[in-house]
Design a protein around this motif. Sequence first.
Motif, short mmCIF file in Angstrom:
data_model
loop_
_atom_site.label_atom_id
_atom_site.label_comp_id
_atom_site.label_asym_id
_atom_site.label_seq_id
_atom_site.Cartn_x
_atom_site.Cartn_y
_atom_site.Cartn_z
N TYR A 1 -7.90 7.54 -4.66
CA TYR A 1 -6.75 8.42 -4.36
C TYR A 1 -5.71 8.32 -5.49
N SER B 1 -7.03 8.06 1.98
CA SER B 1 -6.58 6.86 2.68
C SER B 1 -5.79 5.97 1.74
N GLU B 2 -4.75 5.36 2.30
CA GLU B 2 -3.95 4.43 1.50
C GLU B 2 -4.30 2.99 1.88
N THR C 1 1.89 6.50 -3.49
CA THR C 1 0.92 6.67 -4.58
C THR C 1 1.57 7.03 -5.92
N CYS D 1 -6.50 -3.28 -4.22
CA CYS D 1 -6.37 -2.29 -3.13
C CYS D 1 -7.76 -1.97 -2.59
N PHE E 1 -8.48 3.77 -1.75
CA PHE E 1 -7.12 4.03 -2.26
C PHE E 1 -7.14 4.12 -3.79
N GLY F 1 0.83 -1.23 0.00
CA GLY F 1 0.00 0.00 0.00
C GLY F 1 0.85 1.26 0.00
#
Length: 447
Positions: free
Chosen positions: A186, A434-435, A162, A179, A183, A159
């Motif tokens: 994102y 959020s990741e 990005t 994922c 995420f 994770g």
Amino acid sequence: MPWNAEESLSRPELAKLQSHRLQKVCERVYARVPFYKKKFDEKGIKPSDIRNVQDIVKLPFTKKVDLRDNYPYGLFAEPLENIVRIHASSGTTGKPTVVAYNRNDISLWADVMARTFTCAGVTSKDVVQNAYGYGLFTGGLGAHYGAERVGAAVIPISGGNTQKQILLLQDFGSTAICCTPSFALYIYDVACEMKINLDTIKLRVGLFGAEPWTEEMRREVEERLRIKAIDIYGLSEIIGPGVSSECIEAQSGLHLNEDHFFPEIINPETGEPLPYGQEGELVITSMSREAMPLIRYRTGDITSLNPEKCVCGRTLVRMRRVRGRADDMLIIRGVNVFPSQVESVLLRTKDIAPHYVIEVDRKGRMDVLNVRVEVTAECMEKLAAKVLSTDLKSFAQEEEDLIKIKRDIQKNVKDIIGVNTEVTLVPPSAIQRSEGKAKRVVDNRPK
Ligand code: DLL
């Protein structure tokens, strides 16, 4: 084609297999786990009383608190020398929930995850970017082994990170991504900031789960990333991801691997079993697990089961997309509210982006719900243009448009959920991204 023949058994064949596995697991836990011996004895049940799968209702439930009370190794059904892996999920408070696997469990896990990837149409020709976290969380390693088992090329990026996710999507030609849905959004946002042309990436499918999400959120993810978004479900206590998955053919309910994980739906208040179609709490018995099988484990997840055969040919029962966890349900002035219901309303509103937080406060004796949600970048640009223009009339008009968005959300929340809510519109990127699992609810009420 499904991965295993067991995914398309007739109902009587399946029931026979389930009955056999249920008997075996009862014998196993009774003989090896003092906690279960005590529980069975208290109910006056012997493993030999379990003759077929219908007898499951005679068995005691297992709850999360039982895992905590037996922390860390008290529920293991194998000596430590046979354990090859330990995972844990971090609760919001206190000690983590510990789960263990022996070699056969790891192989079983790879197999049920291979089913999940096959459900999503992933084969040995795919490049799988695995952006679930590797570590104590089961998402990373669970997806890793399953993708390897179908023969795909796995990129174990884990994770976070990005910008690197986007670089690899471009350069490594990933065709599938794993994922959380939050995420995925994102990653999309950052790709837009980096001015990446999405036509240059080969991604065609995402395997998303580990948190509740709605049909509306699926549409957003599919439209933005131009992929098929598949819902996958699981929990550490049972195995991790690999409990159930949607098929790419129907995307209509998650095929639950009920030859290994026996599902029931119960009324969460009374514990009474509910029939197919009725919504309640999902309870699972992990019949094929060896290191740490659980009997009638109360997942806390709210869903229903549909036994109809699917167009994909699988006969496994399908669970409806999880509405949320029973313990995430907010009770606002006596009304039950799931965050996912608010999400549905928000994502059906024009000019609203899929980023939100629900805050609950207590003012005096009243619970107050406040939804903080982002407007889209386009909406923001329109507003900025009006602010810069000398045309005050159109600026005022724009303000009215914002008020209208708020009113629409308030009205729809009231109509659909039945509670009054305050709405705070915030600019793009104001809500924390959020990741991993997104935190959608901040409950500030005194406990
Ligand atoms: O979240 C396992 C997993 C990893 C599932 C990757 C899917 C993908 P835990 O951390 O133990 O395990 O959290 C389990 O997450 O009881 C649900 O409340 C929630 N959950 C998992 N998948 C979904 C989903 C992993 N597809 C808890 N939809 C579960 C809604 C989900 N909620």
